[in-house]
Enzyme design. Sequence first.
Site, PDB file in Angstrom:
ATOM      1  N   ASP A  37       7.178 -16.734  -0.157  1.00 13.21           N
ATOM      2  CA  ASP A  37       8.302 -17.729  -0.402  1.00 13.21           C
ATOM      3  C   ASP A  37       8.400 -18.395  -1.845  1.00 13.21           C
ATOM      4  O   ASP A  37       9.608 -18.603  -2.003  1.00 13.21           O
ATOM      5  CB  ASP A  37       8.200 -18.794   0.905  1.00 13.21           C
ATOM      6  CG  ASP A  37       8.316 -18.459   2.282  1.00 13.21           C
ATOM      7  OD1 ASP A  37       8.850 -17.385   2.524  1.00 13.21           O
ATOM      8  OD2 ASP A  37       7.603 -19.276   3.047  1.00 13.21           O
ATOM      9  N   GLU A  84       0.900  -1.139   0.007  1.00 12.00           N
ATOM     10  CA  GLU A  84       0.119   0.089   0.122  1.00 12.00           C
ATOM     11  C   GLU A  84       0.926   1.161  -0.108  1.00 12.00           C
ATOM     12  O   GLU A  84       2.018   1.105   0.308  1.00 12.00           O
ATOM     13  CB  GLU A  84      -1.072  -0.107   1.269  1.00 12.00           C
ATOM     14  CG  GLU A  84      -1.829  -1.187   1.133  1.00 12.00           C
ATOM     15  CD  GLU A  84      -2.814  -1.147   2.442  1.00 12.00           C
ATOM     16  OE1 GLU A  84      -2.816  -0.126   3.130  1.00 12.00           O
ATOM     17  OE2 GLU A  84      -3.603  -2.195   2.530  1.00 12.00           O
ATOM     18  N   THR A 135      12.552  -6.345  -0.369  1.00 14.39           N
ATOM     19  CA  THR A 135      13.749  -5.599  -0.614  1.00 14.39           C
ATOM     20  C   THR A 135      14.860  -6.501   0.073  1.00 14.39           C
ATOM     21  O   THR A 135      14.604  -7.359   0.837  1.00 14.39           O
ATOM     22  CB  THR A 135      13.820  -4.241   0.162  1.00 14.39           C
ATOM     23  OG1 THR A 135      13.813  -4.632   1.701  1.00 14.39           O
ATOM     24  CG2 THR A 135      12.894  -3.311  -0.294  1.00 14.39           C
ATOM     25  N   GLU A 188       8.982  -7.788  -4.101  1.00 15.11           N
ATOM     26  CA  GLU A 188       8.538  -9.119  -3.503  1.00 15.11           C
ATOM     27  C   GLU A 188       9.663  -9.087  -2.090  1.00 15.11           C
ATOM     28  O   GLU A 188      10.240 -10.369  -1.764  1.00 15.11           O
ATOM     29  CB  GLU A 188       8.674 -10.330  -4.265  1.00 15.11           C
ATOM     30  CG  GLU A 188       7.665 -10.309  -5.332  1.00 15.11           C
ATOM     31  CD  GLU A 188       7.280 -11.637  -5.887  1.00 15.11           C
ATOM     32  OE1 GLU A 188       7.306 -12.614  -5.303  1.00 15.11           O
ATOM     33  OE2 GLU A 188       6.904 -11.585  -7.221  1.00 15.11           O
ATOM     34  N   GLY A 195       7.316 -16.768  -4.469  1.00 14.34           N
ATOM     35  CA  GLY A 195       7.578 -15.678  -5.215  1.00 14.34           C
ATOM     36  C   GLY A 195       8.833 -15.420  -5.317  1.00 14.34           C
ATOM     37  O   GLY A 195       9.387 -14.860  -6.590  1.00 14.34           O
ATOM     38  N   ARG A 196       9.533 -15.247  -4.309  1.00 13.92           N
ATOM     39  CA  ARG A 196      11.071 -15.310  -4.370  1.00 13.92           C
ATOM     40  C   ARG A 196      11.799 -15.969  -5.007  1.00 13.92           C
ATOM     41  O   ARG A 196      12.653 -15.613  -5.675  1.00 13.92           O
ATOM     42  CB  ARG A 196      11.452 -14.792  -2.776  1.00 13.92           C
ATOM     43  CG  ARG A 196      10.788 -13.749  -2.099  1.00 13.92           C
ATOM     44  CD  ARG A 196      10.884 -13.703  -0.649  1.00 13.92           C
ATOM     45  NE  ARG A 196      10.210 -12.367  -0.193  1.00 13.92           N
ATOM     46  CZ  ARG A 196       9.615 -12.501   0.841  1.00 13.92           C
ATOM     47  NH1 ARG A 196      10.205 -13.277   2.094  1.00 13.92           N
ATOM     48  NH2 ARG A 196       9.110 -11.166   1.372  1.00 13.92           N
ATOM     49  N   GLU A 256      16.905  -5.890   2.123  1.00 17.95           N
ATOM     50  CA  GLU A 256      16.670  -5.521   3.757  1.00 17.95           C
ATOM     51  C   GLU A 256      16.102  -6.749   4.266  1.00 17.95           C
ATOM     52  O   GLU A 256      16.302  -7.184   5.392  1.00 17.95           O
ATOM     53  CB  GLU A 256      16.883  -4.157   3.906  1.00 17.95           C
ATOM     54  CG  GLU A 256      17.551  -3.126   3.590  1.00 17.95           C
ATOM     55  CD  GLU A 256      17.694  -2.868   2.146  1.00 17.95           C
ATOM     56  OE1 GLU A 256      16.754  -3.233   1.341  1.00 17.95           O
ATOM     57  OE2 GLU A 256      18.978  -2.701   1.632  1.00 17.95           O
TER      58      GLU A 256
HETATM   59  N1  CAA Z   1       5.159 -18.613   6.022  1.00 19.18           N
HETATM   60  C1  CAA Z   1       4.039 -18.914   6.885  1.00 19.18           C
HETATM   61  N2  CAA Z   1       3.974 -18.142   7.986  1.00 19.18           N
HETATM   62  C2  CAA Z   1       4.746 -17.024   8.116  1.00 19.18           C
HETATM   63  C3  CAA Z   1       5.722 -16.863   7.188  1.00 19.18           C
HETATM   64  C4  CAA Z   1       5.960 -17.786   6.149  1.00 19.18           C
HETATM   65  N3  CAA Z   1       6.939 -17.421   5.136  1.00 19.18           N
HETATM   66  N4  CAA Z   1       6.725 -15.695   7.774  1.00 19.18           N
HETATM   67  C5  CAA Z   1       5.899 -15.296   8.771  1.00 19.18           C
HETATM   68  N5  CAA Z   1       4.713 -16.222   9.023  1.00 19.18           N
HETATM   69  C6  CAA Z   1       3.923 -16.134  10.358  1.00 19.18           C
HETATM   70  C7  CAA Z   1       4.770 -16.007  11.683  1.00 19.18           C
HETATM   71  O1  CAA Z   1       4.879 -17.084  12.014  1.00 19.18           O
HETATM   72  C8  CAA Z   1       3.779 -15.025  12.502  1.00 19.18           C
HETATM   73  O2  CAA Z   1       2.575 -16.224  12.949  1.00 19.18           O
HETATM   74  P1  CAA Z   1       2.355 -15.868  14.460  1.00 19.18           P
HETATM   75  O3  CAA Z   1       1.482 -14.576  14.501  1.00 19.18           O
HETATM   76  O4  CAA Z   1       1.277 -17.139  14.399  1.00 19.18           O
HETATM   77  O5  CAA Z   1       3.158 -15.990  15.409  1.00 19.18           O
HETATM   78  C9  CAA Z   1       3.000 -13.973  11.437  1.00 19.18           C
HETATM   79  O6  CAA Z   1       3.234 -14.595  10.285  1.00 19.18           O
HETATM   80  C10 CAA Z   1       3.758 -12.804  11.699  1.00 19.18           C
HETATM   81  O7  CAA Z   1       5.171 -12.907  11.461  1.00 19.18           O
HETATM   82  P2  CAA Z   1       6.230 -12.043  11.731  1.00 19.18           P
HETATM   83  O8  CAA Z   1       6.083 -11.633  13.336  1.00 19.18           O
HETATM   84  O9  CAA Z   1       7.404 -12.309  11.363  1.00 19.18           O
HETATM   85  O10 CAA Z   1       6.008 -10.711  10.788  1.00 19.18           O
HETATM   86  P3  CAA Z   1       6.496  -9.232  10.824  1.00 19.18           P
HETATM   87  O11 CAA Z   1       5.265  -8.282  10.897  1.00 19.18           O
HETATM   88  O12 CAA Z   1       7.668  -9.063  11.840  1.00 19.18           O
HETATM   89  O13 CAA Z   1       7.013  -9.138   9.150  1.00 19.18           O
HETATM   90  C11 CAA Z   1       8.420  -9.454   7.371  1.00 19.18           C
HETATM   91  C12 CAA Z   1       7.833  -9.848   8.716  1.00 19.18           C
HETATM   92  C13 CAA Z   1       9.335 -10.565   6.800  1.00 19.18           C
HETATM   93  C14 CAA Z   1       9.062  -8.035   7.610  1.00 19.18           C
HETATM   94  C15 CAA Z   1       7.148  -9.326   6.507  1.00 19.18           C
HETATM   95  O14 CAA Z   1       6.548  -8.179   6.783  1.00 19.18           O
HETATM   96  C16 CAA Z   1       7.520  -9.220   4.949  1.00 19.18           C
HETATM   97  O15 CAA Z   1       8.129 -10.283   4.185  1.00 19.18           O
HETATM   98  N6  CAA Z   1       7.476  -7.895   4.476  1.00 19.18           N
HETATM   99  C17 CAA Z   1       7.905  -7.597   3.005  1.00 19.18           C
HETATM  100  C18 CAA Z   1       6.585  -7.658   2.183  1.00 19.18           C
HETATM  101  C19 CAA Z   1       6.893  -7.951   0.893  1.00 19.18           C
HETATM  102  O16 CAA Z   1       7.909  -8.720   0.324  1.00 19.18           O
HETATM  103  N7  CAA Z   1       6.175  -7.036   0.012  1.00 19.18           N
HETATM  104  C20 CAA Z   1       6.297  -7.270  -1.442  1.00 19.18           C
HETATM  105  C21 CAA Z   1       5.063  -7.076  -2.196  1.00 19.18           C
HETATM  106  S1  CAA Z   1       4.585  -7.931  -3.354  1.00 19.18           S
HETATM  107  C22 CAA Z   1       5.328  -7.702  -4.838  1.00 19.18           C
HETATM  108  O17 CAA Z   1       6.038  -6.865  -4.858  1.00 19.18           O
HETATM  109  C23 CAA Z   1       4.473  -8.269  -5.825  1.00 19.18           C
HETATM  110  C24 CAA Z   1       4.688  -7.785  -7.113  1.00 19.18           C
HETATM  111  O18 CAA Z   1       4.078  -6.691  -7.512  1.00 19.18           O
HETATM  112  C25 CAA Z   1       6.001  -8.195  -8.043  1.00 19.18           C
END
Ligand code: CAA
Length: 380
Positions: A241, A127, A366, A364, A243-244, A368
């Site tokens: 997971d 967003e 950064t 998908e 998509g990367r 970081e």
């Molecule tokens: N598989 C299953 N569950 C998962 C998971 C995974 N890979 N990763 C985390 N979870 C679960 C956790 O176990 C946790 O569960 P509980 O609440 O039951 O404990 C829950 O999800 C929350 O996990 P975190 O506490 O780790 O979450 P967080 O808020 O700290 O965020 C993050 C983690 C890795 C930073 C995540 O927000 C993230 O990946 N951010 C990046 C977003 C992104 O990649 N955006 C890209 C947009 S898509 C795009 O670009 C498409 C395009 O157009 C090409």
Amino acid sequence: MDFELTDDQRLIQQTARDFATREIEPIAAALDKTARWPGEIVAQMGALGFLGMTIPTEYGGAGLDNVSYSLACEELSRACASCGVIMSVNNSLFCDPLLKFGNEWQKREILTPTASGKLLGAYGLTEPSSGSDAQTMQTVAEKQGDGSWILNGSKNFITNGPEADHVLVFAITARVDGRAKHTALIVKKGQPGYAQSPHDEKLGIHAAHSCTIYFENVRVEKEYVLGDEGGGFKIAMATLDGGRIGIASQALGIARAALEKAIAYSKERKSFNQPLATFQAIQWMIADSDVELDAARLLTLRAAAMKDRGLRHSAESAMAKLYASEMSTRVTHRALQIFGGYGYTTEYGMERHYRDARITEIYEGTSEIQRIVIAKNAIG
Ligand code: CAA
């Protein structure tokens, strides 16, 4: 450990290479220049099974494995990084979660036409004020008495957004102890309250259109909820997971295109009466690029093979995406350097690869964010 591809995987790789060389490569520079949506290529990718590669044939897909998907994505991206990401988003970010979390009706009615290329899918997580910290989204959906949902909010940088028939949208649907609970909704384009911006003007991947999508009181019928109510964030993360792996494969294809061209050029172009390839400075750039490309491919295929075996591959996908995307930036940088001034012009198309590589470090997740995922896994 077996590093050999199977005969079937080689066949898919060759089919993708032939198709990309014959149909996509000749028009890739023009697609970049005009930012035209490659509708005819998308249709051909659908007909060849490239839009639902790992989806079983009974749901319109090609019934192949994730290793084959990665190999094909590399080949298509080598010809045109825009076509590579269009294909990757439909496969990984739309069809894959529908297969994994969808019910039978969703698989028959939505997955089947999308995996076979009759419809196109997109993924709406990001967003305007919520990118890396995805849980902080503002988009909300409120449940109605009949079980349907009313959706309000917006999603931006949505790849395939302008052309997609459905978008997998993540929205906050409840708060428990102050913590947001998200639900995944399959949203059909063009309903009342659904609007989209013109497609974004970007540094690269010009033919892969992205846009902002706005939802104002859009009704989503209960049949369109994907997976469990409140379980949307896990669906979003598990989907990324996969998509990367696609984006890592795209990065491989971009780097390979640049390196192949740089090697060919270094053999032809003379400087100080010798081909560039005879200079050690150039040889080292090529050697470093070759090693890094190979290492990135091994990481990517490992993540794909783990997905095929049903193993959790969050860290391995993040490693593949992190290394392959940064590798792609380094390799295209060196390749452009080998071309010198000609690399900086549009004549040889090197600047296209250089520009296209950059996005793989951003979307998908950064670099970081990939490091956060990897460190969480390593440290616990
Ligand atoms: N598989 C299953 N569950 C998962 C998971 C995974 N890979 N990763 C985390 N979870 C679960 C956790 O176990 C946790 O569960 P509980 O609440 O039951 O404990 C829950 O999800 C929350 O996990 P975190 O506490 O780790 O979450 P967080 O808020 O700290 O965020 C993050 C983690 C890795 C930073 C995540 O927000 C993230 O990946 N951010 C990046 C977003 C992104 O990649 N955006 C890209 C947009 S898509 C795009 O670009 C498409 C395009 O157009 C090409």
